[in-house]
Design a protein around this motif. Structure first.
Motif, mmCIF file in Angstrom:
data_model
loop_
_atom_site.group_PDB
_atom_site.id
_atom_site.type_symbol
_atom_site.label_atom_id
_atom_site.label_comp_id
_atom_site.label_asym_id
_atom_site.label_seq_id
_atom_site.Cartn_x
_atom_site.Cartn_y
_atom_site.Cartn_z
ATOM 1 N N ASP A 169 0.836 -1.199 0.000
ATOM 2 C CA ASP A 169 0.000 0.000 0.000
ATOM 3 C C ASP A 169 0.873 1.251 0.000
ATOM 4 O OD1 ASP A 169 -2.311 -1.505 0.075
ATOM 5 O OD2 ASP A 169 -2.445 -1.470 2.268
ATOM 6 N N ALA A 170 0.320 2.314 -0.535
ATOM 7 C CA ALA A 170 0.997 3.610 -0.516
ATOM 8 C C ALA A 170 -0.016 4.682 -0.144
ATOM 9 C CB ALA A 170 1.615 3.917 -1.876
ATOM 10 N N ARG A 171 0.362 5.524 0.781
ATOM 11 C CA ARG A 171 -0.500 6.661 1.119
ATOM 12 C C ARG A 171 -0.140 7.821 0.193
ATOM 13 N NH1 ARG A 171 -1.545 7.283 7.664
ATOM 14 N NH2 ARG A 171 -3.034 5.560 7.819
ATOM 15 N N VAL A 172 -1.134 8.306 -0.506
ATOM 16 C CA VAL A 172 -0.905 9.392 -1.454
ATOM 17 C C VAL A 172 -1.708 10.616 -1.021
ATOM 18 C CG1 VAL A 172 -0.452 7.820 -3.361
ATOM 19 C CG2 VAL A 172 -2.779 8.605 -2.983
ATOM 20 N N LYS A 173 -1.145 11.771 -1.305
ATOM 21 C CA LYS A 173 -1.817 13.038 -0.995
ATOM 22 C C LYS A 173 -2.180 13.717 -2.304
ATOM 23 C CE LYS A 173 0.416 16.350 1.248
ATOM 24 N NZ LYS A 173 0.945 17.110 2.400
ATOM 25 N N ILE A 174 -3.448 14.032 -2.443
ATOM 26 C CA ILE A 174 -3.957 14.624 -3.678
ATOM 27 C C ILE A 174 -4.511 16.006 -3.374
ATOM 28 C CG2 ILE A 174 -5.490 14.289 -5.656
ATOM 29 C CD1 ILE A 174 -5.601 11.328 -4.936
ATOM 30 N N ARG A 175 -4.173 16.960 -4.197
ATOM 31 C CA ARG A 175 -4.645 18.342 -4.006
ATOM 32 C C ARG A 175 -5.899 18.583 -4.843
ATOM 33 N NH1 ARG A 175 -0.265 22.710 -3.197
ATOM 34 N NH2 ARG A 175 -0.365 21.549 -1.233
ATOM 35 N N PHE A 176 -6.902 19.126 -4.191
ATOM 36 C CA PHE A 176 -8.166 19.431 -4.853
ATOM 37 C C PHE A 176 -8.462 20.921 -4.745
ATOM 38 C CE2 PHE A 176 -8.457 15.021 -3.430
ATOM 39 C CZ PHE A 176 -8.910 14.369 -4.561
ATOM 40 N N ASP A 177 -9.380 21.373 -5.576
ATOM 41 C CA ASP A 177 -9.869 22.747 -5.525
ATOM 42 C C ASP A 177 -11.264 22.759 -4.913
ATOM 43 O OD1 ASP A 177 -7.588 23.760 -6.825
ATOM 44 O OD2 ASP A 177 -8.440 23.246 -8.783
ATOM 45 N N ALA A 178 -11.615 23.856 -4.251
ATOM 46 C CA ALA A 178 -12.934 23.965 -3.627
ATOM 47 C C ALA A 178 -14.057 23.934 -4.658
ATOM 48 C CB ALA A 178 -13.015 25.250 -2.802
ATOM 49 N N SER A 179 -13.743 24.212 -5.916
ATOM 50 C CA SER A 179 -14.764 24.228 -6.969
ATOM 51 C C SER A 179 -14.852 22.908 -7.725
ATOM 52 C CB SER A 179 -14.468 25.363 -7.960
ATOM 53 O OG SER A 179 -13.181 25.190 -8.536
ATOM 54 N N ASP A 180 -14.121 21.883 -7.294
ATOM 55 C CA ASP A 180 -14.105 20.606 -8.012
ATOM 56 C C ASP A 180 -15.463 19.917 -7.977
ATOM 57 O OD1 ASP A 180 -11.529 20.781 -8.855
ATOM 58 O OD2 ASP A 180 -10.685 19.437 -7.336
#
Length: 293
Positions: free
Chosen positions: A117-128
């Motif tokens: 397993d790998a923990r990944v961090k994903i960046r999102f926008d408030a308008s997504d």
């Protein structure tokens, strides 16, 4: 915060100091000093019948494997666009508003059962929208599964774990001190799963019950969420007939210092509304609310 905001003295690399909070809110971090001690446990049973129907239609429309993980993340982001207070964090006895929406989840490095397993961090926008969430998660999974060079946060920790215990303890102490004063480099913050808006665990894929995930005392993580499997509940509808509805139980741990109980209730009510009206997530919000100054 809006792109026009310029960081001032007292702000951190990943967020801005909230200076206009009531005095009692500013003092709470002194009474509840660590994140684990301030964590409150919450369990909610969501009726996901309408969302399930919507997701089934989207899979027919070509969004392969779109599921409740995508929906929960999209719903959480949409609630943050209206109630940004849950995207705060506490470090050094002070409360900050996070600049970005960074969500951590666990993915398999390959499609085999034996893969790590790998923990990944994903960046999102408030308008997504939910389609943006689907695309960003799939892109990150493809990146993890096709990368040939090591260099993930797990790889760094694996190398560090081979050091003598005394050296590890000293290293962790240095990290804690640097984090307290905001001295950690941006590269570390960008990669660390402990510096994020939300950590999500999808227990439903393993058909196991959700569990509470501790916040930890290192980092800036304010909320963890565990999503359980879908199950059937027979309820009486408005006409008096028994209906077969679909529910998902979730368990969350929330840093009690970032907002009050009324704010949490508003956030939860917004989540419930989205689950009853899932089409909301198919379009961007008309307005994104900024946190207080």
């Amino acid at each position: 915060m809006a792109n026009s905001y310029k960081h001032r003295s007292g702000d951190r690399k990943e967020g801005r100091l909230l200076r206009s909070l009531p005095a009692i809110s500013k003092f709470i971090p002194y009474f509840l000093r660590d994140r684990d001690g301030a964590g409150i446990l919450y369990e909610e049973d969501f009726d996901v019948s309408a969302a399930d129907k919507c997701l089934r239609q989207e899979r027919v429309n070509g969004y392969k494997n779109i599921g409740f993980l995508h929906f929960f993340i999209a719903a959480y982001i949409r609630c943050l666009s209206m109630l940004p207070g849950l995207n705060r964090f506490v470090v050094g006895r002070k409360i900050y508003a996070r600049d970005e929406i960074d969500i951590v989840l666990t993915v398999k490095r390959s499609e085999t059962l034996e893969s790590s397993d790998a923990r990944v961090k994903i960046r999102f926008d408030a308008s997504d929208t939910i389609f943006d969430v689907y695309r960003k998660i799939n892109d990150k999974i493809d990146e993890i599964r096709t990368q040939e060079v090591s260099g993930s946060f797990e790889d760094l920790m694996e190398s560090f774990s081979r050091a003598p215990r005394l050296l590890i303890r000293l290293g962790v102490l240095v990290i804690r001190v640097m984090d307290y004063f905001g001295w950690l480099p941006q590269n570390w913050i960008d990669r660390s799963p402990l510096h994020a808006s939300l950590l999500v665990s999808d227990a439903g894929t393993l058909k196991t019950a959700p569990s509470y995930i501790q916040l930890g005392t290192v980092g800036t993580l304010p909320v963890t969420l565990s999503i359980g499997p879908r199950h059937h509940v027979y309820e009486m509808d408005k006409t008096g007939l028994v209906a077969d509805t679909k529910h998902i139980v979730c368990k969350a741990v929330i840093d009690n210092r970032i907002a009050d109980a009324r704010y949490y209730s508003q956030f939860l009510n917004a989540m419930r509304y989205i689950f009853q009206h899932p089409e909301i997530l198919e379009r961007s919000p008309s307005r994104v609310v900024e946190d207080v100054g």
